[in-house]
Design a protein around this motif. Structure first.
Motif, PDB file in Angstrom:
ATOM      1  N   LEU A 207       0.827  -1.210   0.000  1.00  0.00           N
ATOM      2  CA  LEU A 207       0.000   0.000   0.000  1.00  0.00           C
ATOM      3  C   LEU A 207       0.859   1.256   0.000  1.00  0.00           C
ATOM      4  N   PHE A 208       1.906   1.246   0.820  1.00  0.00           N
ATOM      5  CA  PHE A 208       2.807   2.407   0.877  1.00  0.00           C
ATOM      6  C   PHE A 208       3.438   2.672  -0.491  1.00  0.00           C
ATOM      7  N   VAL A 209       3.964   1.604  -1.104  1.00  0.00           N
ATOM      8  CA  VAL A 209       4.621   1.741  -2.410  1.00  0.00           C
ATOM      9  C   VAL A 209       3.626   2.215  -3.459  1.00  0.00           C
ATOM     10  N   ASN A 210       2.431   1.627  -3.460  1.00  0.00           N
ATOM     11  CA  ASN A 210       1.424   2.003  -4.449  1.00  0.00           C
ATOM     12  C   ASN A 210       0.939   3.439  -4.248  1.00  0.00           C
ATOM     13  N   ARG A 211       0.850   3.861  -2.968  1.00  0.00           N
ATOM     14  CA  ARG A 211       0.451   5.245  -2.695  1.00  0.00           C
ATOM     15  C   ARG A 211       1.509   6.232  -3.187  1.00  0.00           C
ATOM     16  N   VAL A 212       2.771   5.840  -3.057  1.00  0.00           N
ATOM     17  CA  VAL A 212       3.848   6.703  -3.563  1.00  0.00           C
ATOM     18  C   VAL A 212       3.786   6.765  -5.082  1.00  0.00           C
ATOM     19  N   MET A 213       3.646   5.596  -5.698  1.00  0.00           N
ATOM     20  CA  MET A 213       3.668   5.531  -7.154  1.00  0.00           C
ATOM     21  C   MET A 213       2.404   6.100  -7.798  1.00  0.00           C
ATOM     22  N   VAL A 214       1.293   6.109  -7.030  1.00  0.00           N
ATOM     23  CA  VAL A 214       0.034   6.601  -7.597  1.00  0.00           C
ATOM     24  C   VAL A 214       0.100   8.102  -7.873  1.00  0.00           C
ATOM     25  N   PHE A 215       1.051   8.816  -7.235  1.00  0.00           N
ATOM     26  CA  PHE A 215       1.232  10.241  -7.505  1.00  0.00           C
ATOM     27  C   PHE A 215       1.801  10.479  -8.903  1.00  0.00           C
ATOM     28  N   MET A 216       2.397   9.449  -9.496  1.00  0.00           N
ATOM     29  CA  MET A 216       3.097   9.595 -10.770  1.00  0.00           C
ATOM     30  C   MET A 216       2.168  10.109 -11.875  1.00  0.00           C
ATOM     31  N   MET A 217       1.070   9.391 -12.140  1.00  0.00           N
ATOM     32  CA  MET A 217       0.219   9.731 -13.277  1.00  0.00           C
ATOM     33  C   MET A 217      -0.499  11.068 -13.117  1.00  0.00           C
ATOM     34  N   PRO A 218      -1.067  11.388 -11.920  1.00  0.00           N
ATOM     35  CA  PRO A 218      -1.679  12.723 -11.777  1.00  0.00           C
ATOM     36  C   PRO A 218      -0.678  13.858 -11.997  1.00  0.00           C
ATOM     37  N   SER A 267       8.377   6.712 -17.689  1.00  0.00           N
ATOM     38  CA  SER A 267       8.114   6.771 -16.246  1.00  0.00           C
ATOM     39  C   SER A 267       7.289   5.582 -15.773  1.00  0.00           C
ATOM     40  N   MET A 268       6.456   5.027 -16.662  1.00  0.00           N
ATOM     41  CA  MET A 268       5.690   3.820 -16.311  1.00  0.00           C
ATOM     42  C   MET A 268       6.635   2.666 -16.004  1.00  0.00           C
ATOM     43  N   VAL A 269       7.728   2.615 -16.760  1.00  0.00           N
ATOM     44  CA  VAL A 269       8.739   1.588 -16.504  1.00  0.00           C
ATOM     45  C   VAL A 269       9.391   1.823 -15.143  1.00  0.00           C
ATOM     46  N   SER A 270       9.577   3.085 -14.794  1.00  0.00           N
ATOM     47  CA  SER A 270      10.221   3.397 -13.518  1.00  0.00           C
ATOM     48  C   SER A 270       9.399   2.926 -12.329  1.00  0.00           C
ATOM     49  N   ILE A 271       8.092   2.690 -12.543  1.00  0.00           N
ATOM     50  CA  ILE A 271       7.237   2.188 -11.454  1.00  0.00           C
ATOM     51  C   ILE A 271       7.620   0.758 -11.095  1.00  0.00           C
ATOM     52  N   ILE A 272       7.883  -0.067 -12.116  1.00  0.00           N
ATOM     53  CA  ILE A 272       8.239  -1.468 -11.837  1.00  0.00           C
ATOM     54  C   ILE A 272       9.755  -1.690 -11.785  1.00  0.00           C
ATOM     55  N   LEU A 273      10.525  -0.678 -12.218  1.00  0.00           N
ATOM     56  CA  LEU A 273      11.975  -0.835 -12.262  1.00  0.00           C
ATOM     57  C   LEU A 273      12.607  -1.135 -10.902  1.00  0.00           C
ATOM     58  N   PRO A 274      12.250  -0.392  -9.834  1.00  0.00           N
ATOM     59  CA  PRO A 274      12.913  -0.667  -8.542  1.00  0.00           C
ATOM     60  C   PRO A 274      12.704  -2.099  -8.062  1.00  0.00           C
ATOM     61  N   ARG A 275      11.475  -2.587  -8.149  1.00  0.00           N
ATOM     62  CA  ARG A 275      11.180  -3.950  -7.689  1.00  0.00           C
ATOM     63  C   ARG A 275      11.898  -4.973  -8.558  1.00  0.00           C
ATOM     64  N   ALA A 276      11.932  -4.698  -9.878  1.00  0.00           N
ATOM     65  CA  ALA A 276      12.609  -5.629 -10.788  1.00  0.00           C
ATOM     66  C   ALA A 276      14.114  -5.674 -10.505  1.00  0.00           C
TER      67      ALA A 276
END
Length: 553
Positions: A207-218, A267-276
């Motif tokens: 949830l924390f990670v998704n809340r951080v990443m959810v700021f990306m698109m807006p 930037s969409m790639v950057s969302i999954i890049l850290p985990r990958a």
């Protein structure tokens, strides 16, 4: 200059009309021609996009398949030391979830990271040198800053996610495999709470990670709209002064949006890049881990015709990171056509001793020799192909009875399979089964009893006629009568083998040619049953604790 150009166009347009040229028809023809070109280009782009999606999915799936194969092949060559270092649950996570994360990044790289820069670069070429190009530079800088900030906040959490997934897998595996024990002690509530805690930890981190990443698109949408407004605001002044046409302004806005969209795609790639990246590092840890037990560079070979003599020469063993020896100064010899039994109290090192023969661990000091050759000078395959091993807990694989007995070699004949089953005293219950040797076996052999499972495991070890037989307390799951019949059948039917038996029961070792008595990891007696009763106090105590004086005599 722009006004002059437009005025000249209008003047030439009038001259065309004067000499009778149908300019409307020409314009319409141009529009159709340009529209057709655009349609063809669009269809081409669509077909390329479909091809890229197909190829990236196919390549990504094959990449993950090969990666999983490499991981499993590597894990198969690990010694017990490496298994303990990583843990089974973590190895499962790395082979499944971590590979999936890397696969997703791989597909995104093929579909977006290659395509987006080309799109952005092409649009950038069209607007480069314009008086408004600084706006695009500003937008790109803000986007990059946003990605770096989010990346910095989220990256440490991605590593934690994979660790918590390991924990969830570990608890799940313990609960599923230990379910009978949990139910027997009515401890379901505690295990549910233990799993719930790990599950909530994973949920909270996600949830924390998704809340951080959810700021990306807006934020990206906000930046795109701000750029459009800024271009119109600044461009309107240029239009007003005549230095820029409205059409050029609209084209600039379109190209600017294309440039920003290409960065949004990256930037969409950057969302999954850290985990990958975290997953890739975890996979690399396994692939780069060297097994502590390796084949020698110049291996020696055992003769296929010779029987095998095993010699322990002053062998001591200490587990990794331990402070004291489990077994110490062990010296004895096990010869062909003989049975060597190992007995002692619980925790004295019996199983550890025989697990050194197939090199599940390597000795700390001393040597184990087979026909005078140190086992470290043999390849693992050459060593283990001569050993029929039956562990304490008989494990069966999904399939049927036949596939489990023929597990060591597919070329084992049906005759040898049935002979092995008969020696292992398994024929009686196999023949009662509806499908006999084709009777299905579920995962772990949960649809057969402990004694039946053990007898199938013994048949599996006997089926390929090994020169060394190792039974690690393998007769404890069968009754005394079956135990006696089993040992008698093995002794009369298996010729030339060097047999080692770890046992808790005195009745199991009575007829052994040589009995080794262990206490606290050291040999305190060697001999046959009668000799040890006279000269070994420890053996006599064990014997009297199980049998009466009359039975012993």
């Amino acid at each position: 200059d722009s006004i002059k150009k437009q005025s000249n166009i209008a003047s030439i347009y009038g001259e065309y009309k004067k000499i009778g040229i149908n300019t409307d028809k020409r314009q319409l023809h141009y529009l159709y021609k340009s529209g057709l070109k655009m349609l063809i280009i669009s269809l081409f782009i669509m077909s390329v996009a479909i091809g890229v999606a197909f190829l990236s999915s196919r390549i990504g799936a094959r990449f993950s398949r090969d990666l999983r194969k490499k991981l499993v092949n590597k894990i198969m060559r690990f010694s017990n030391q490496e298994y303990e270092e990583f843990s089974t649950a973590s190895l499962i996570t790395r082979t499944t979830n971590d590979v999936q994360q890397v696969q997703m990044l791989f597909i995104m790289m093929l579909r977006i990271v290659i395509f987006a820069p080309l799109l952005g670069f092409g649009a950038l070429q069209k607007v480069w040198g314009s008086s408004l190009s600084w706006i695009i530079g500003l937008a790109i800088g803000i986007i990059l800053l946003l990605i770096i900030v989010l990346f910095t906040i989220a990256f440490p959490k991605f590593k934690l996610i994979q660790i918590v997934i390991d924990k969830v897998n570990l608890i799940s595996r313990e609960i599923i495999t230990g379910l009978p024990v949990i139910r027997a002690f009515s401890n379901e509530k505690h295990e549910e709470q233990r799993f719930d805690k790990a599950n909530k930890d994973l949920t909270n981190i996600n949830l924390f990670v998704n809340r951080v990443m959810v700021f990306m698109m807006p934020f990206m949408s906000f930046i795109m709209n701000c750029v459009a407004v800024l271009i119109v605001w600044v461009g309107a002044k240029s239009v007003n002064t005549g230095s820029l046409q409205v059409g050029d302004l609209m084209a600039f806005i379109t190209y600017s949006i294309q440039i920003i969209i290409s960065f949004v795609m990256i930037s969409m790639v950057s969302i999954i890049l850290p985990r990958a990246i975290v997953s890739f590092k975890r996979i690399a840890e396994v692939l780069n881990k060297e097994s502590s037990i390796k084949d020698p560079i110049n291996p020696k070979r055992l003769s296929n015709d010779d029987n095998l003599t095993i010699k322990f020469d002053n062998v001591s063993f200490m587990y990794p990171d331990a402070n004291e020896y489990v077994i110490e100064n062990i010296t004895f010899e096990a010869k062909p056509n003989t049975v060597t039994a190992i007995i002692g109290s619980t925790g004295c090192g019996k199983s550890t001793l025989i697990n050194l023969i197939p090199r599940f661990f390597d000795v700390t000091n001393g040597n184990i020799l087979i026909n005078g050759i140190d086992i470290k000078e043999l390849t693992l395959h050459d060593l283990r192909k001569n050993i029929g091993y039956v562990p304490q807990k008989g494990y069966l694989f999904t399939g049927d009875i036949e596939s489990n007995i023929k597990f060591s070699e597919e070329k084992i004949s049906d005759e040898d399979m049935k002979k092995a089953a008969k020696i292992a005293q398994a024929t009686e219950f196999i023949n009662r089964k509806k499908d006999k040797y084709k009777e299905p076996i579920s995962e772990g052999g949960t649809n057969v009893s402990g004694g039946q499972k053990q007898r199938i495991a013994i048949a599996r070890a006997l089926a390929f006629n090994p020169k060394i037989l190792i039974f690690d307390d393998s007769f404890s799951a069968v009754d005394y009568k079956t135990d006696a019949m089993l040992r008698k059948s093995i002794k009369s039917n298996i010729k030339g083998s060097t047999t080692l038996i770890v046992a808790q029961r005195i009745s199991t070792v009575l007829d052994a040619d040589q009995i080794i008595v262990l206490e606290s990891g050291k040999i305190v007696g060697i001999g046959n049953h009668k000799e040890l009763l006279k000269k070994c106090k420890v053996y006599k105590e064990i014997a009297l604790s199980q049998l009466s004086k009359g039975e012993l005599s």
